[in-house]
Design a protein around this motif. Structure first.
Motif, PDB file in Angstrom:
ATOM      1  N   THR A  10      22.442   8.120 -24.465  1.00  0.00           N
ATOM      2  CA  THR A  10      24.172   8.251 -24.186  1.00  0.00           C
ATOM      3  C   THR A  10      24.931   7.435 -25.149  1.00  0.00           C
ATOM      4  O   THR A  10      25.931   7.447 -24.929  1.00  0.00           O
ATOM      5  CB  THR A  10      24.234   7.546 -22.890  1.00  0.00           C
ATOM      6  OG1 THR A  10      23.789   6.087 -22.923  1.00  0.00           O
ATOM      7  CG2 THR A  10      23.616   8.341 -21.647  1.00  0.00           C
ATOM      8  N   MET A  19      29.077   6.488 -21.574  1.00  0.00           N
ATOM      9  CA  MET A  19      29.198   6.250 -20.022  1.00  0.00           C
ATOM     10  C   MET A  19      29.939   5.021 -19.970  1.00  0.00           C
ATOM     11  O   MET A  19      29.248   4.165 -19.593  1.00  0.00           O
ATOM     12  CB  MET A  19      27.669   6.436 -19.557  1.00  0.00           C
ATOM     13  CG  MET A  19      27.226   7.655 -19.410  1.00  0.00           C
ATOM     14  SD  MET A  19      25.751   8.189 -18.547  1.00  0.00           S
ATOM     15  CE  MET A  19      26.339   7.765 -16.695  1.00  0.00           C
ATOM     16  N   VAL A  23      33.046   6.632 -15.832  1.00  0.00           N
ATOM     17  CA  VAL A  23      32.183   7.892 -15.712  1.00  0.00           C
ATOM     18  C   VAL A  23      30.876   7.658 -15.083  1.00  0.00           C
ATOM     19  O   VAL A  23      30.054   6.600 -15.014  1.00  0.00           O
ATOM     20  CB  VAL A  23      31.498   8.152 -17.327  1.00  0.00           C
ATOM     21  CG1 VAL A  23      30.418   9.383 -17.257  1.00  0.00           C
ATOM     22  CG2 VAL A  23      32.630   8.562 -18.279  1.00  0.00           C
ATOM     23  N   TYR A  26      26.691  11.997 -16.608  1.00  0.00           N
ATOM     24  CA  TYR A  26      26.843  12.729 -18.002  1.00  0.00           C
ATOM     25  C   TYR A  26      25.790  13.470 -17.996  1.00  0.00           C
ATOM     26  O   TYR A  26      24.768  13.227 -17.973  1.00  0.00           O
ATOM     27  CB  TYR A  26      26.915  11.328 -18.924  1.00  0.00           C
ATOM     28  CG  TYR A  26      26.969  11.949 -20.410  1.00  0.00           C
ATOM     29  CD1 TYR A  26      27.571  12.886 -20.979  1.00  0.00           C
ATOM     30  CD2 TYR A  26      25.731  11.585 -21.142  1.00  0.00           C
ATOM     31  CE1 TYR A  26      27.700  13.267 -22.280  1.00  0.00           C
ATOM     32  CE2 TYR A  26      25.721  11.847 -22.436  1.00  0.00           C
ATOM     33  CZ  TYR A  26      26.479  12.789 -23.083  1.00  0.00           C
ATOM     34  OH  TYR A  26      26.640  13.358 -24.209  1.00  0.00           O
ATOM     35  N   HIS A 144      30.891  18.594 -18.594  1.00  0.00           N
ATOM     36  CA  HIS A 144      29.797  17.350 -18.738  1.00  0.00           C
ATOM     37  C   HIS A 144      29.961  16.212 -18.203  1.00  0.00           C
ATOM     38  O   HIS A 144      29.030  15.341 -18.335  1.00  0.00           O
ATOM     39  CB  HIS A 144      29.443  17.534 -20.449  1.00  0.00           C
ATOM     40  CG  HIS A 144      28.971  18.618 -21.095  1.00  0.00           C
ATOM     41  ND1 HIS A 144      27.657  19.323 -20.921  1.00  0.00           N
ATOM     42  CD2 HIS A 144      29.615  19.460 -21.721  1.00  0.00           C
ATOM     43  CE1 HIS A 144      27.752  20.395 -21.520  1.00  0.00           C
ATOM     44  NE2 HIS A 144      28.779  20.564 -22.349  1.00  0.00           N
ATOM     45  N   TYR A 145      30.884  15.971 -17.411  1.00  0.00           N
ATOM     46  CA  TYR A 145      31.056  14.785 -16.835  1.00  0.00           C
ATOM     47  C   TYR A 145      31.422  14.788 -15.444  1.00  0.00           C
ATOM     48  O   TYR A 145      32.309  15.731 -15.166  1.00  0.00           O
ATOM     49  CB  TYR A 145      32.156  14.063 -17.732  1.00  0.00           C
ATOM     50  CG  TYR A 145      32.016  13.517 -18.952  1.00  0.00           C
ATOM     51  CD1 TYR A 145      31.710  12.320 -19.443  1.00  0.00           C
ATOM     52  CD2 TYR A 145      32.364  14.761 -20.085  1.00  0.00           C
ATOM     53  CE1 TYR A 145      31.223  11.946 -20.647  1.00  0.00           C
ATOM     54  CE2 TYR A 145      31.948  14.298 -21.270  1.00  0.00           C
ATOM     55  CZ  TYR A 145      31.630  13.036 -21.714  1.00  0.00           C
ATOM     56  OH  TYR A 145      31.232  12.647 -22.973  1.00  0.00           O
TER      57      TYR A 145
END
Length: 276
Positions: A10, A19, A23, A26, A144-145
């Motif tokens: 990450t 992140m 968030v 992820y 993607h989140y």
């Protein structure tokens, strides 16, 4: 020459963490993850490994070499065509296991149908690998989140229903007296709802207040022990005093204003104060 192993994490190329505190989930954006890739999981994350839609494993803190569970291509054929790497594709989904803040604001209505604003702040986290699995299975992803803002959208109706269940049966002035009941009901309903997504509720803080500024002032004056009519008079007197109206003291005590003889009002105020 040995092939450089792909590292999945990450962190960005310059070492920054993707992140942040907003968030929750992820999805690693590279769709070319292969057998033999190195998976890195930070201390405050879980990682879920998927292949063709199927969940293969959930990882805690550490570094892991991704290996295909059934090795469909083996031996010299694999070495010749893929350099020892299986073409089996994978997805990696990271779960933030730190405590994150869920915040919801809205409007409720008192027994008199007066508008009451509310703001609720909650601390939530993903506690176990089983919870991380629930989150991946039940929380839809767009892109993607999954941000905490999206979680707020899910939790909002639950919080609104819990608050209105009590506030709608309570007089405006007594709403604050029932805050312990409101908090307990929000906790109960919200934890039941969030558990489906693998989220654990740690703490809830809530503020419920009249949206109308005049009502806030009047309730504050009532808190000093004034009757309803006295609170209205004193509120009106304060507005008059702000505008420089000289009869403001007369409004406060409910006495008429005599032009040219302000001493009458002053004497009356002195009498009222002496009684108290």
């Amino acid at each position: 020459m040995p092939q450089i192993r792909q590292v999945i994490s990450t962190l960005t190329n310059d070492g920054k963490e993707i992140m942040g505190p907003d968030v929750l989930v992820y999805h690693y954006p590279d769709n070319s993850i292969l057998n033999g890739s190195l998976l890195t999981v930070e201390s405050n994350h879980f990682a879920v490994l998927k292949s063709r839609g199927a969940i293969l494993n959930v990882y805690e803190t550490g570094q892991y070499v991704i290996q295909t569970p059934d090795r469909p291509i083996i031996g010299a054929f694999q070495q010749a065509f893929f350099g020892g790497q299986s073409p089996w594709q994978y997805e990696v989904i990271y779960i933030n296991r730190a405590k994150l803040i869920l915040e919801v604001s809205g409007v409720a209505y008192s027994k008199e149908m007066a508008e009451m604003g509310y703001h609720v702040s909650c601390y939530v986290h993903v506690d176990t690998k089983e919870d991380a699995l629930k989150l991946v299975q039940h929380m839809p992803m767009s892109g993607h989140y999954v941000s905490m803002k999206e979680v707020n959208w899910y939790a909002g109706p639950v919080i609104e229903q819990s608050i209105n269940k009590i506030v709608q049966l309570t007089e405006l002035e007594r709403v604050n007296e029932r805050m312990p009941e409101i908090l307990e009901l929000v906790k109960e309903h919200l934890q039941e709802f969030l558990s489906v997504y693998g989220l654990t509720l740690n703490d809830v803080k809530a503020l419920v207040y009249p949206r109308d500024e005049r009502m806030k002032e009047l309730i504050a004056l009532r808190a000093f022990g004034l009757s309803e009519i006295d609170a209205v008079r004193y509120y009106t007197a304060m507005i008059m005093a702000q505008k420089g109206v000289i009869s403001a003291p007369n409004m406060a005590i409910g006495e008429p204003f005599f032009i040219g003889n302000p001493q009458v009002a002053t004497d009356r105020i002195t009498q009222v104060e002496s009684k108290h």
